[in-house]
Motif scaffolding. Structure first.
Motif, mmCIF file in Angstrom:
data_model
loop_
_atom_site.group_PDB
_atom_site.id
_atom_site.type_symbol
_atom_site.label_atom_id
_atom_site.label_comp_id
_atom_site.label_asym_id
_atom_site.label_seq_id
_atom_site.Cartn_x
_atom_site.Cartn_y
_atom_site.Cartn_z
ATOM 1 N N THR A 199 0.834 -1.201 0.000
ATOM 2 C CA THR A 199 0.000 0.000 0.000
ATOM 3 C C THR A 199 0.869 1.251 0.000
ATOM 4 O O THR A 199 2.004 1.225 0.484
ATOM 5 N N ASP A 200 0.303 2.326 -0.535
ATOM 6 C CA ASP A 200 1.002 3.613 -0.484
ATOM 7 C C ASP A 200 0.725 4.357 0.819
ATOM 8 O O ASP A 200 1.288 5.421 1.052
ATOM 9 N N ARG A 201 -0.152 3.842 1.676
ATOM 10 C CA ARG A 201 -0.363 4.458 2.981
ATOM 11 C C ARG A 201 0.897 4.309 3.825
ATOM 12 O O ARG A 201 1.631 3.347 3.635
ATOM 13 N N PRO A 202 1.177 5.194 4.769
ATOM 14 C CA PRO A 202 0.283 6.202 5.322
ATOM 15 C C PRO A 202 0.209 7.476 4.486
ATOM 16 O O PRO A 202 1.185 7.880 3.871
ATOM 17 N N SER A 203 -0.968 8.066 4.520
ATOM 18 C CA SER A 203 -1.173 9.390 3.928
ATOM 19 C C SER A 203 -1.381 10.415 5.038
ATOM 20 O O SER A 203 -2.019 11.438 4.841
ATOM 21 N N ASP A 257 -5.117 0.211 8.812
ATOM 22 C CA ASP A 257 -6.011 0.919 7.905
ATOM 23 C C ASP A 257 -6.298 0.113 6.646
ATOM 24 O O ASP A 257 -7.448 -0.010 6.227
ATOM 25 N N MET A 258 -5.264 -0.447 6.018
ATOM 26 C CA MET A 258 -5.417 -1.077 4.710
ATOM 27 C C MET A 258 -5.293 -2.597 4.718
ATOM 28 O O MET A 258 -5.668 -3.265 3.752
ATOM 29 N N GLY A 259 -4.767 -3.169 5.798
ATOM 30 C CA GLY A 259 -4.566 -4.613 5.836
ATOM 31 C C GLY A 259 -5.849 -5.412 5.697
ATOM 32 O O GLY A 259 -5.862 -6.482 5.070
ATOM 33 N N GLY A 327 4.997 3.123 0.602
ATOM 34 C CA GLY A 327 5.540 3.232 -0.748
ATOM 35 C C GLY A 327 6.464 2.103 -1.148
ATOM 36 O O GLY A 327 6.899 2.038 -2.303
ATOM 37 N N ILE A 328 6.783 1.182 -0.212
ATOM 38 C CA ILE A 328 7.596 0.016 -0.559
ATOM 39 C C ILE A 328 6.744 -0.942 -1.385
ATOM 40 O O ILE A 328 5.583 -1.197 -1.053
ATOM 41 N N LYS A 329 7.314 -1.480 -2.455
ATOM 42 C CA LYS A 329 6.581 -2.401 -3.317
ATOM 43 C C LYS A 329 7.457 -3.609 -3.639
ATOM 44 O O LYS A 329 8.690 -3.498 -3.644
ATOM 45 N N PRO A 330 6.840 -4.747 -3.920
ATOM 46 C CA PRO A 330 7.630 -5.902 -4.352
ATOM 47 C C PRO A 330 8.150 -5.700 -5.768
ATOM 48 O O PRO A 330 7.733 -4.765 -6.463
ATOM 49 N N ALA A 331 9.044 -6.569 -6.187
ATOM 50 C CA ALA A 331 9.541 -6.508 -7.561
ATOM 51 C C ALA A 331 8.386 -6.749 -8.534
ATOM 52 O O ALA A 331 7.504 -7.574 -8.280
ATOM 53 N N ARG A 332 8.382 -6.023 -9.604
ATOM 54 C CA ARG A 332 7.364 -6.211 -10.642
ATOM 55 C C ARG A 332 7.471 -7.637 -11.188
ATOM 56 O O ARG A 332 8.556 -8.100 -11.560
ATOM 57 N N PRO A 333 6.362 -8.388 -11.216
ATOM 58 C CA PRO A 333 6.423 -9.759 -11.751
ATOM 59 C C PRO A 333 6.945 -9.777 -13.185
ATOM 60 O O PRO A 333 6.615 -8.898 -13.982
ATOM 61 N N PRO A 338 6.317 -4.072 -18.946
ATOM 62 C CA PRO A 338 6.897 -2.872 -18.329
ATOM 63 C C PRO A 338 5.941 -1.692 -18.258
ATOM 64 O O PRO A 338 6.094 -0.828 -17.390
ATOM 65 N N ASN A 339 4.946 -1.651 -19.123
ATOM 66 C CA ASN A 339 3.986 -0.547 -19.123
ATOM 67 C C ASN A 339 2.593 -0.967 -18.667
ATOM 68 O O ASN A 339 1.659 -0.171 -18.716
ATOM 69 N N GLU A 340 2.465 -2.210 -18.216
ATOM 70 C CA GLU A 340 1.167 -2.678 -17.727
ATOM 71 C C GLU A 340 0.997 -2.250 -16.276
ATOM 72 O O GLU A 340 1.959 -2.250 -15.496
ATOM 73 N N PRO A 341 -0.229 -1.871 -15.875
ATOM 74 C CA PRO A 341 -0.457 -1.317 -14.529
ATOM 75 C C PRO A 341 -0.048 -2.275 -13.422
ATOM 76 O O PRO A 341 -0.367 -3.458 -13.464
ATOM 77 N N PHE A 342 0.659 -1.733 -12.434
ATOM 78 C CA PHE A 342 1.077 -2.512 -11.276
ATOM 79 C C PHE A 342 0.283 -2.095 -10.043
ATOM 80 O O PHE A 342 -0.070 -2.916 -9.204
ATOM 81 N N GLY A 343 -0.018 -0.798 -9.914
ATOM 82 C CA GLY A 343 -0.869 -0.304 -8.843
ATOM 83 C C GLY A 343 -0.118 0.160 -7.615
ATOM 84 O O GLY A 343 0.927 -0.399 -7.254
#
Length: 485
Positions: A199-203, A257-259, A327-333, A338-343
């Motif tokens: 998640t991109d939280r916290p905001s 909040d998001m879990g 803002g931490i994210k896993p590696a893109r599968p 490369p241009n497909e939405p990851f979210g």
């Protein structure tokens, strides 16, 4: 401070109400609607008489959605802040308004069928418990509770008092998680071993010191009632109505909040229970070039938690769920272009035969690579909820009208309780990183919780190898407040 004698009187009144309604049911042939059929029962022709506690913001939208389902009457409103309550009061002008939920339950409990709890996290449990003890059906915003102990007690109480319960993680009623489950049950991606949730939280602000300057309490806000079960502190600016989420006394951070929206899909699809161990690392804010900031009152700016779950009949061995926020994210599968939405918020399931992913609420379920979505066709075997995510509210109202045990719900406390416990166990690992001890040589401090894995004892609700964090399993309520058991 809240008068402890007043609180005791309210509890006594609550017990007397339960006793008196039971006597009335036994003694009269003609009984009022709220007694007919016993605790938690409504005549099928009746509308659900709903009371909202915390009726601004999310509480406002919760009540609007429940009302628009067509089977509920918003009859009572309760909020400690008149400013936050204003829109709901305008929307439901016939509803009776209170500031203290205890007074509302004491004076009008006999006229209430269901209670919707949408307050900050730290007051969820005691309000929900008070309502259930009166035989009221409850809808409680996510997370179900602030503490692990509270989550366990609410789960037990739902069964004990035989009331209809639902937690406000609306995605549990969505089509997306059902599609994921059908793909998984059909063996499309094999057996899952690893899941990533991010998640991109916290905001809101986290990783900060409690402000040194006190603010002036707005005249519309009862600050003492807002604090409720939390320790007394002077009012500070900007805490209300939203930034409380970043402070441990009131909120449960980004995972709280998001879990419930992001961990719920793997929890349901894989049939998981609470984790057997958790470990984590957190983002740092440095106060100078050499020293990391120490902010034990505030959640960290980011975290990466790894939860390990025991093997189920639906998994390949133990399963690990990686939780990432800030803002931490896993590696893109590799299967995702490369241009497909990851979210900015999402979930990835990694199985022995492939991968699938979804967004927040379990929405937008996709097989990877995306071309598989045009190739794989499975039969719909799981009934969809009318209205999907919005139907989450209607489902609770309809189930309450039908009576306890008559309808299956998407997120009753028997499901929501263990899910909430899982997220709060993760918070033990996060909070453990700030456990501070003087070094043996007396020079500075060490932080032992940053380098260990916490082992969890589900039955006894405790960490077995790092006792410092067990203080957060069950906090002490402020004098005059209790869980009411």
């Amino acid at each position: 401070m809240i008068d402890e004698h007043k609180d005791s009187a309210v509890n006594n009144s609550r017990r007397n109400f339960i006793k008196n309604t039971a006597l009335a049911a036994a003694g009269f042939m003609i009984v009022p609607r709220h007694v007919l059929g016993g605790r938690g029962f409504l005549a099928p022709s009746d509308r659900l008489m709903v009371a909202g506690v915390g009726v601004g913001g999310k509480g406002q939208s919760n009540l609007a959605s429940i009302y628009n389902g067509g089977k509920s009457e918003i009859a009572f409103l309760c909020d400690v802040d008149d400013r936050r309550a204003a829109n709901s009061i305008k929307s439901f002008p016939k509803a009776k308004y209170y500031k203290d939920y205890r007074e509302m339950l004491d004076k009008d409990g006999k006229n209430i069928d269901g209670v919707v709890v949408s307050t900050p996290d730290h007051n969820h449990a005691m309000i929900a418990m008070a309502a259930m003890q009166l035989g009221k059906h409850v809808y409680v915003e996510k997370p179900l509770s602030h503490d692990i102990y509270e989550a366990r007690k609410l789960t037990e109480a739902a069964s004990r008092y035989q009331v209809v319960t639902q937690m406000g993680n609306q995605g549990a009623s969505g089509d997306g998680v059902r599609q994921l489950q059908e793909w998984y049950d059909a063996g499309v991606i094999g057996k899952v071993h690893t899941v990533y949730c991010w998640t991109d939280r916290p905001s809101w602000p986290q990783g900060i010191l409690w402000p040194s300057t006190n603010g002036e309490v707005p005249k519309e806000l009862d600050w003492d009632l807002w604090l409720g079960s939390a320790p007394y502190k002077p009012y500070i600016e900007k805490l209300v109505p939203f930034n409380w989420r970043g402070w441990w006394d009131y909120g449960t951070g980004a995972i709280g909040d998001m879990g419930c929206h992001l961990v719920e899909p793997p929890f349901r699809v894989l049939g998981l229970d609470t984790p057997i161990d958790v470990q984590c690392s957190v983002g740092s804010i440095y106060v100078d070039e050499f020293k990391r900031g120490y902010f034990p009152d505030s959640c960290p700016p980011s975290s990466h938690v790894i939860m390990t779950f025991e093997k189920t009949k639906k998994t390949k061995g133990n399963v690990q769920i990686h939780w990432m926020d800030g803002g931490i994210k896993p590696a893109r599968p590799e299967e995702l272009g490369p241009n497909e939405p990851f979210g900015t918020n999402g979930v990835i399931f990694e199985g022995t035969k492939g991968k699938m992913m979804c967004g927040v609420y379990g929405a937008d379920p996709r097989l990877l690579p995306l071309s598989r979505n045009n190739e794989v066709h499975t039969k719909q075997k799981i009934e969809r909820i009318k209205g999907g995510v919005e139907g989450h509210y209607w489902q609770w109202a309809e189930a309450a009208i039908a009576g306890y045990g008559k309808m299956q719900l998407s997120s009753p406390f028997e499901i929501a309780g263990p899910l909430t416990e899982t997220l709060l166990i993760s918070n033990l690992a996060i909070r453990g990183t700030d456990v501070q001890r003087p070094k043996a040589n007396g020079k500075g401090f060490e932080y032992p919780g940053r380098d260990i894995k916490l082992l969890w004892d589900k039955e006894n609700l405790r960490v077995t190898n790092f006792d410092d964090v067990n203080q957060f399993v069950k906090r002490e309520y402020r004098q005059g407040w209790s869980l009411g058991m």
